[in-house]
Design an enzyme around this catalytic site. Structure first.
Site, PDB file in Angstrom:
ATOM      1  N   LYS A  55       0.841  -1.205   0.000  1.00  0.00           N
ATOM      2  CA  LYS A  55       0.000   0.000   0.000  1.00  0.00           C
ATOM      3  C   LYS A  55       0.872   1.250   0.000  1.00  0.00           C
ATOM      4  CE  LYS A  55      -3.819  -2.454   2.169  1.00  0.00           C
ATOM      5  NZ  LYS A  55      -4.468  -2.897   3.409  1.00  0.00           N
ATOM      6  N   GLN A  99      -3.814  -1.464   9.803  1.00  0.00           N
ATOM      7  CA  GLN A  99      -3.826  -2.773   9.136  1.00  0.00           C
ATOM      8  C   GLN A  99      -4.551  -3.782  10.019  1.00  0.00           C
ATOM      9  OE1 GLN A  99      -2.908  -3.454   5.965  1.00  0.00           O
ATOM     10  NE2 GLN A  99      -3.671  -5.534   6.281  1.00  0.00           N
ATOM     11  N   ASP A 122     -10.027   4.094   4.907  1.00  0.00           N
ATOM     12  CA  ASP A 122     -10.238   2.654   4.727  1.00  0.00           C
ATOM     13  C   ASP A 122     -11.680   2.281   5.098  1.00  0.00           C
ATOM     14  OD1 ASP A 122      -9.100   0.230   3.894  1.00  0.00           O
ATOM     15  OD2 ASP A 122      -8.604  -0.387   5.942  1.00  0.00           O
TER      16      ASP A 122
END
Ligand code: NAP
Length: 291
Positions: A55, A99, A122
């Site tokens: 990413k 994450q 996200d």
């Protein structure tokens, strides 16, 4: 013989990232800095380390800075919440990615909720989930958002069709089902307590597999002509769908890798640029109606 057409996330993501990169360049010119994505990882799970590195690399290619916060596996919930809280108030950070999954002793929900919704690129906070559920503006959960973009790109129209989602996690199964519902699909969720799952899968016009079990769905389960989205990503680059058999029944199918994965990253980058532009946009003076 394979009858299915591939839905290439790699191809569709390329266009989304190119557009995001152009918007990021315009932002940098106007503000004297690039949009910035903060990535947070707890522990050293090799898969998570790889995902975050990927990413960050993709961010750099798109003209997005990244700031990395790596915390030891023994980090407490309080320490993680504090670290994310700092990023939430840092004016130089536009987006925050924690994450997933975090180590089991951490309250993941508390950590997600420490993300400022304006930086939730996200799409993991309750604020983003509620906005999505009510059809209000907000950031989509990246993987479900990417899946919808891929379906759109290949002309799949969910309205009136039976969509079956296997999995109900808060970051994948549940939100993708809600996005399909918002597009007027008739949605059925399957999970670990579902009775006679193969019979339900066999009625799906659109199937989203988000189980985390290698090759869980096989071609013999599928209805002829089904649209198959494999969101699974298991060790060894193996999806949740047995590709060879499913491709003989499906009309459209995503490969693993090269399907949902690149779309997830593309949506993350796109939303990071949107967050940067939105956060720095001049505020509209209140109107008589809103004052
Ligand atoms: P998760 O939190 O473990 O959720 C898995 C879901 O599958 C749960 O709802 C679970 O049901 C259900 N399930 C497990 N075993 C089942 C069974 N035997 N029959 C029916 N349902 C079953 O996983 P996740 O985070 O949603 O991820 C799912 C998959 O997507 C994983 O392979 C992950 O690596 C992948 N993923 C890919 C991306 C990407 O960008 N490509 C992003 C995120 C995740 P219960 O709720 O009843 O336990």
């Amino acid at each position: 013989m394979t009858q299915a057409q591939l839905m290439s996330g790699t191809d569709i993501a390329r266009g989304i990232v190119e557009t995001a990169a152009a918007r990021a360049a315009a932002f940098a010119q106007a503000h004297g800095r690039k949009p910035c994505l903060a990535t947070v990882i707890v522990g050293d799970d090799p898969a998570s380390v790889t995902y975050v590195r990927m990413k960050r690399n993709r961010s750099a290619q798109a003209g997005i800075d990244s700031r990395h916060v790596a915390l030891p596996a023994e980090t407490t919930t309080g320490q993680l919440v504090a670290a994310i809280g700092e990023l939430s108030t840092d004016p130089g950070v536009d987006g925050i990615l924690l994450q997933h999954p975090v180590p089991a002793h951490i309250d993941e929900r508390a950590a997600f909720e420490a993300i400022d919704p304006a930086k939730d690129v996200d799409g993991v906070t309750m604020h983003s989930f509620a906005a999505m559920a009510f059809g209000e503006p907000g950031f989509h959960c990246a993987t479900p958002g990417g899946i919808m973009r891929l379906l759109d790109a290949y002309g799949v129209k969910p309205a009136g069709r039976h969509a079956v989602v296997i999995g109900r996690s808060p970051i994948l199964g549940k939100p993708v089902g809600m996005l399909l519902l918002a597009r007027d699909a008739t949605v059925t969720y399957c999970h670990s307590k579902t009775v006679d799952l193969p019979a339900i899968v066999g009625t799906a016009d659109i199937l989203v597999a988000a189980v985390g079990r290698p090759e869980f769905v096989r071609g013999e389960h599928l209805k002829d002509g089904a649209v198959v989205v494999d969101a699974g990503y298991n060790p060894g680059n193996v999806g949740d769908v047995h590709f060879t058999s499913a491709a003989q029944k499906a009309s459209l199918i995503t490969p693993v890798p090269g399907g949902v994965g690149p779309m997830t990253i593309a949506v993350l980058l796109e939303q990071t640029v949107t967050a940067a532009l939105t956060r720095t946009a001049p505020r509209t003076p209140p109107t008589a109606r809103s004052a």
